[in-house]
Design a protein around this motif. Structure first.
Motif, PDB file in Angstrom:
ATOM      1  N   LEU A  40       9.957   2.212   5.331  1.00 14.86           N
ATOM      2  CA  LEU A  40       9.930   3.228   4.279  1.00 14.86           C
ATOM      3  C   LEU A  40       9.112   2.786   3.064  1.00 14.86           C
ATOM      4  O   LEU A  40       8.316   3.589   2.539  1.00 14.86           O
ATOM      5  CB  LEU A  40      11.348   3.606   3.861  1.00 14.86           C
ATOM      6  N   PRO A  41       9.249   1.537   2.575  1.00 13.15           N
ATOM      7  CA  PRO A  41       8.393   1.131   1.456  1.00 13.15           C
ATOM      8  C   PRO A  41       6.898   1.163   1.811  1.00 13.15           C
ATOM      9  O   PRO A  41       6.074   1.546   0.977  1.00 13.15           O
ATOM     10  CB  PRO A  41       8.862  -0.299   1.157  1.00 13.15           C
ATOM     11  N   GLU A  42       6.561   0.781   3.039  1.00 12.24           N
ATOM     12  CA  GLU A  42       5.165   0.836   3.462  1.00 12.24           C
ATOM     13  C   GLU A  42       4.667   2.284   3.502  1.00 12.24           C
ATOM     14  O   GLU A  42       3.544   2.589   3.075  1.00 12.24           O
ATOM     15  CB  GLU A  42       4.998   0.181   4.832  1.00 12.24           C
ATOM     16  N   ILE A  43       5.503   3.175   3.995  1.00 12.13           N
ATOM     17  CA  ILE A  43       5.136   4.591   4.058  1.00 12.13           C
ATOM     18  C   ILE A  43       4.957   5.160   2.658  1.00 12.13           C
ATOM     19  O   ILE A  43       4.021   5.923   2.390  1.00 12.13           O
ATOM     20  CB  ILE A  43       6.196   5.369   4.860  1.00 12.13           C
ATOM     21  N   ARG A  92       4.035   3.562  -0.075  1.00 11.06           N
ATOM     22  CA  ARG A  92       2.780   3.058  -0.648  1.00 11.06           C
ATOM     23  C   ARG A  92       1.570   3.732  -0.011  1.00 11.06           C
ATOM     24  O   ARG A  92       0.594   4.069  -0.695  1.00 11.06           O
ATOM     25  CB  ARG A  92       2.715   1.535  -0.460  1.00 11.06           C
ATOM     26  N   LEU A  93       1.623   3.932   1.286  1.00 10.86           N
ATOM     27  CA  LEU A  93       0.519   4.580   1.984  1.00 10.86           C
ATOM     28  C   LEU A  93       0.340   6.020   1.507  1.00 10.86           C
ATOM     29  O   LEU A  93      -0.766   6.447   1.165  1.00 10.86           O
ATOM     30  CB  LEU A  93       0.789   4.555   3.488  1.00 10.86           C
ATOM     31  N   ALA A  94       1.432   6.766   1.483  1.00 14.22           N
ATOM     32  CA  ALA A  94       1.362   8.174   1.074  1.00 14.22           C
ATOM     33  C   ALA A  94       0.930   8.304  -0.384  1.00 14.22           C
ATOM     34  O   ALA A  94       0.178   9.227  -0.739  1.00 14.22           O
ATOM     35  CB  ALA A  94       2.721   8.841   1.293  1.00 14.22           C
ATOM     36  N   THR A  95       1.382   7.393  -1.223  1.00 12.44           N
ATOM     37  CA  THR A  95       0.996   7.419  -2.635  1.00 12.44           C
ATOM     38  C   THR A  95      -0.506   7.194  -2.795  1.00 12.44           C
ATOM     39  O   THR A  95      -1.173   7.851  -3.605  1.00 12.44           O
ATOM     40  CB  THR A  95       1.782   6.363  -3.425  1.00 12.44           C
ATOM     41  N   ALA A  96      -1.058   6.266  -2.010  1.00 19.65           N
ATOM     42  CA  ALA A  96      -2.498   6.002  -2.071  1.00 19.65           C
ATOM     43  C   ALA A  96      -3.297   7.216  -1.635  1.00 19.65           C
ATOM     44  O   ALA A  96      -4.282   7.608  -2.284  1.00 19.65           O
ATOM     45  CB  ALA A  96      -2.842   4.797  -1.198  1.00 19.65           C
ATOM     46  N   PHE A  97      -2.888   7.843  -0.532  1.00 21.98           N
ATOM     47  CA  PHE A  97      -3.604   9.038  -0.073  1.00 21.98           C
ATOM     48  C   PHE A  97      -3.457  10.190  -1.073  1.00 21.98           C
ATOM     49  O   PHE A  97      -4.397  10.955  -1.278  1.00 21.98           O
ATOM     50  CB  PHE A  97      -3.124   9.446   1.314  1.00 21.98           C
ATOM     51  N   ALA A  98      -2.285  10.294  -1.719  1.00 22.42           N
ATOM     52  CA  ALA A  98      -2.098  11.329  -2.735  1.00 22.42           C
ATOM     53  C   ALA A  98      -3.068  11.123  -3.892  1.00 22.42           C
ATOM     54  O   ALA A  98      -3.643  12.079  -4.421  1.00 22.42           O
ATOM     55  CB  ALA A  98      -0.659  11.313  -3.232  1.00 22.42           C
ATOM     56  N   HIS A  99      -3.281   9.873  -4.278  1.00 19.28           N
ATOM     57  CA  HIS A  99      -4.237   9.555  -5.344  1.00 19.28           C
ATOM     58  C   HIS A  99      -5.652   9.987  -4.956  1.00 19.28           C
ATOM     59  O   HIS A  99      -6.454  10.360  -5.819  1.00 19.28           O
ATOM     60  CB  HIS A  99      -4.208   8.051  -5.619  1.00 19.28           C
ATOM     61  N   LEU A 100      -5.930   9.972  -3.655  1.00 21.82           N
ATOM     62  CA  LEU A 100      -7.265  10.315  -3.156  1.00 21.82           C
ATOM     63  C   LEU A 100      -7.410  11.798  -2.795  1.00 21.82           C
ATOM     64  O   LEU A 100      -8.369  12.188  -2.150  1.00 21.82           O
ATOM     65  CB  LEU A 100      -7.586   9.447  -1.934  1.00 21.82           C
ATOM     66  N   GLY A 101      -6.445  12.609  -3.200  1.00 20.79           N
ATOM     67  CA  GLY A 101      -6.583  14.045  -3.011  1.00 20.79           C
ATOM     68  C   GLY A 101      -5.793  14.641  -1.869  1.00 20.79           C
ATOM     69  O   GLY A 101      -5.863  15.855  -1.634  1.00 20.79           O
ATOM     70  N   ASN A 112     -11.225   2.553  18.103  1.00 16.70           N
ATOM     71  CA  ASN A 112     -10.295   1.610  17.497  1.00 16.70           C
ATOM     72  C   ASN A 112      -9.865   2.121  16.132  1.00 16.70           C
ATOM     73  O   ASN A 112     -10.484   3.011  15.539  1.00 16.70           O
ATOM     74  CB  ASN A 112     -10.949   0.234  17.333  1.00 16.70           C
ATOM     75  N   GLY A 113      -8.753   1.544  15.645  1.00 16.20           N
ATOM     76  CA  GLY A 113      -8.291   1.835  14.300  1.00 16.20           C
ATOM     77  C   GLY A 113      -8.535   0.633  13.406  1.00 16.20           C
ATOM     78  O   GLY A 113      -8.945  -0.440  13.863  1.00 16.20           O
ATOM     79  N   TYR A 114      -8.278   0.824  12.127  1.00 16.47           N
ATOM     80  CA  TYR A 114      -8.488  -0.234  11.135  1.00 16.47           C
ATOM     81  C   TYR A 114      -7.176  -0.451  10.394  1.00 16.47           C
ATOM     82  O   TYR A 114      -6.649   0.467   9.765  1.00 16.47           O
ATOM     83  CB  TYR A 114      -9.592   0.180  10.156  1.00 16.47           C
ATOM     84  N   SER A 115      -6.653  -1.653  10.481  1.00 19.48           N
ATOM     85  CA  SER A 115      -5.325  -1.916   9.927  1.00 19.48           C
ATOM     86  C   SER A 115      -5.324  -1.829   8.404  1.00 19.48           C
ATOM     87  O   SER A 115      -6.180  -2.398   7.723  1.00 19.48           O
ATOM     88  CB  SER A 115      -4.836  -3.295  10.360  1.00 19.48           C
ATOM     89  N   LEU A 116      -4.335  -1.105   7.896  1.00 17.77           N
ATOM     90  CA  LEU A 116      -4.066  -1.051   6.460  1.00 17.77           C
ATOM     91  C   LEU A 116      -2.770  -1.783   6.102  1.00 17.77           C
ATOM     92  O   LEU A 116      -2.442  -1.909   4.931  1.00 17.77           O
ATOM     93  CB  LEU A 116      -3.950   0.412   5.999  1.00 17.77           C
ATOM     94  N   ARG A 117      -2.091  -2.266   7.111  1.00 21.77           N
ATOM     95  CA  ARG A 117      -0.728  -2.738   6.886  1.00 21.77           C
ATOM     96  C   ARG A 117      -0.661  -3.934   5.942  1.00 21.77           C
ATOM     97  O   ARG A 117       0.295  -4.063   5.171  1.00 21.77           O
ATOM     98  CB  ARG A 117      -0.068  -3.083   8.227  1.00 21.77           C
ATOM     99  N   HIS A 118      -1.657  -4.810   5.976  1.00 12.52           N
ATOM    100  CA  HIS A 118      -1.634  -5.968   5.091  1.00 12.52           C
ATOM    101  C   HIS A 118      -1.747  -5.572   3.624  1.00 12.52           C
ATOM    102  O   HIS A 118      -1.434  -6.372   2.732  1.00 12.52           O
ATOM    103  CB  HIS A 118      -2.771  -6.935   5.464  1.00 12.52           C
ATOM    104  N   LEU A 119      -2.156  -4.319   3.368  1.00 12.03           N
ATOM    105  CA  LEU A 119      -2.275  -3.833   1.997  1.00 12.03           C
ATOM    106  C   LEU A 119      -1.090  -2.953   1.593  1.00 12.03           C
ATOM    107  O   LEU A 119      -1.116  -2.329   0.530  1.00 12.03           O
ATOM    108  CB  LEU A 119      -3.574  -3.038   1.844  1.00 12.03           C
ATOM    109  N   LEU A 120      -0.055  -2.922   2.441  1.00 15.37           N
ATOM    110  CA  LEU A 120       1.119  -2.093   2.182  1.00 15.37           C
ATOM    111  C   LEU A 120       2.357  -2.912   1.834  1.00 15.37           C
ATOM    112  O   LEU A 120       3.467  -2.372   1.801  1.00 15.37           O
ATOM    113  CB  LEU A 120       1.418  -1.221   3.408  1.00 15.37           C
ATOM    114  N   GLN A 121       2.168  -4.202   1.556  1.00 16.64           N
ATOM    115  CA  GLN A 121       3.316  -5.090   1.425  1.00 16.64           C
ATOM    116  C   GLN A 121       3.912  -5.131   0.021  1.00 16.64           C
ATOM    117  O   GLN A 121       5.058  -5.550  -0.150  1.00 16.64           O
ATOM    118  CB  GLN A 121       2.942  -6.499   1.895  1.00 16.64           C
ATOM    119  N   ASP A 141       3.498  -3.200  -4.237  1.00 14.93           N
ATOM    120  CA  ASP A 141       2.859  -2.170  -5.053  1.00 14.93           C
ATOM    121  C   ASP A 141       1.601  -2.666  -5.748  1.00 14.93           C
ATOM    122  O   ASP A 141       0.749  -1.854  -6.142  1.00 14.93           O
ATOM    123  CB  ASP A 141       3.844  -1.653  -6.108  1.00 14.93           C
ATOM    124  N   GLY A 142       1.449  -3.969  -5.878  1.00 12.29           N
ATOM    125  CA  GLY A 142       0.300  -4.525  -6.582  1.00 12.29           C
ATOM    126  C   GLY A 142      -1.008  -4.409  -5.831  1.00 12.29           C
ATOM    127  O   GLY A 142      -2.070  -4.720  -6.388  1.00 12.29           O
TER     128      GLY A 142
END
Length: 326
Positions: free
Chosen positions: A46-49, A51-60, A276-285, A287-288
């Protein structure tokens, strides 16, 4: 806010987020032998989700669709919905489900913030529904749709994968169903994946056959909303519901692409049929890392192709649709 835009000038206000690759149905076009292996236990937290959703929200991003596998198999599903619905910029929180036990669960999803619903119903004939999905749950799903309307949903979308000789004769049945209900039935062309080559060759039928029948009967093509999916939607003055057609093999299908995808493991997928996909998970750990996450999403979007290559039989790394949520 800075909108996401690719090299072709397409904008992306819409994110499809898979929250598990586990599914409990055995749909012939996806997992005919059931879900033999999954990464369900290591899905995004849930914390990873958040952070991910917040980042995409910032991007429109203004619309997030939660998918699977079957997303409601997560024990924290309602908390997941609340986590995303609490982000002010996200105006549309949609769920795509196979409808399993939906009659008992739908009210809690609505209470948790879901405001759009897509349900998979590949046939309105109970025996054919059972044959396609491996489950005799059509009545349960239809009851869940009724309860959703009773609890405030104004419209519902139903996904129907079009298959030759199985359900391609059911147009009149679906039209009768939506005559007096605000349901959009979306006929989706069967798509080839890595595990379903033979099935595709046997059962694929073009959505253009349905399109011709609709036009002959006076159905009219609607204008497409900015955050809508790829469906061509048709309406008729005598019907409360609508018909949608998703035809990925049609010319210029990708020209209006407005959606991005993230898998349940945190991989950013630029297309349903990417190699292939590109991992974002290392950037979801923590809030910083939000600024780094946002920059990474922007950079990766420059790699998005202008089209998929399904017409050449190139299905990428997608072995089945449960891997990424379709």
């Amino acid at each position: 806010m800075n909108r996401l835009q690719d090299r072709q000038g397409r904008e992306f206000p819409y994110l499809r987020l898979s929250v598990t690759d586990l599914c409990n149905f055995k749909c012939q076009y996806c997992l005919p032998d059931g879900c033999i292996e999954s990464q369900h236990k290591s899905a995004l937290t849930l914390p990873e989700i958040r952070r991910l959703a917040t980042a995409f929200a910032h991007l429109g991003t203004r619309k997030i669709r939660i998918s699977g596998g079957e997303p409601s198999l997560r024990s924290d599903f309602n908390d997941l919905l609340r986590t995303i619905s609490d982000i002010p910029e996200i105006k549309t929180l949609a769920v795509t489900t196979n409808g399993y036990k939906m009659d008992k669960r739908i009210k809690s999803w609505l209470d948790a913030g879901m405001n759009r619903l897509n349900v998979s119903i590949d046939s309105l004939q109970p025996d054919m529904f059972h044959r396609i999905t491996g489950h005799d749950r059509l009545d349960e799903i239809l009851r869940g749709i009724d309860i959703a309307f009773e609890n405030g949903l104004s419209s519902i979308k139903v996904n129907t994968v079009l298959m030759k000789g199985m359900n391609d004769h059911e147009l009149d049945r679906f039209l009768a169903w939506i005559k007096t209900q605000p349901i959009t039935v979306r006929f989706i062309e069967l798509m080839e994946t890595g595990d379903t080559n033979d099935f595709f060759l046997k059962y694929h039928v073009s959505g253009a056959t349905v399109r011709s029948k609709l036009i002959e009967r006076g159905w009219l093509l609607d204008a497409r909303a900015a955050d809508a999916g790829p469906a061509q939607e048709f309406s008729h003055p005598d019907y409360q519901g609508k018909i949608g057609l998703i035809m990925p093999y049609s010319k210029d299908f990708c020209a209006s692409c407005n959606r991005l995808r993230v898998t349940s493991q945190g991989d950013f997928q630029l297309c349903l049929f990417s190699e292939n996909g590109y991992s974002l998970r290392h950037l979801l750990q923590d809030d910083g890392q939000q600024e780094l996450l946002i920059a990474r999403i922007r950079d990766l979007l420059t790699l998005k192709d202008d089209r998929h290559f399904l017409d050449q039989g190139i299905t990428g790394a997608t072995r089945n649709l449960a891997m990424i949520g379709g």
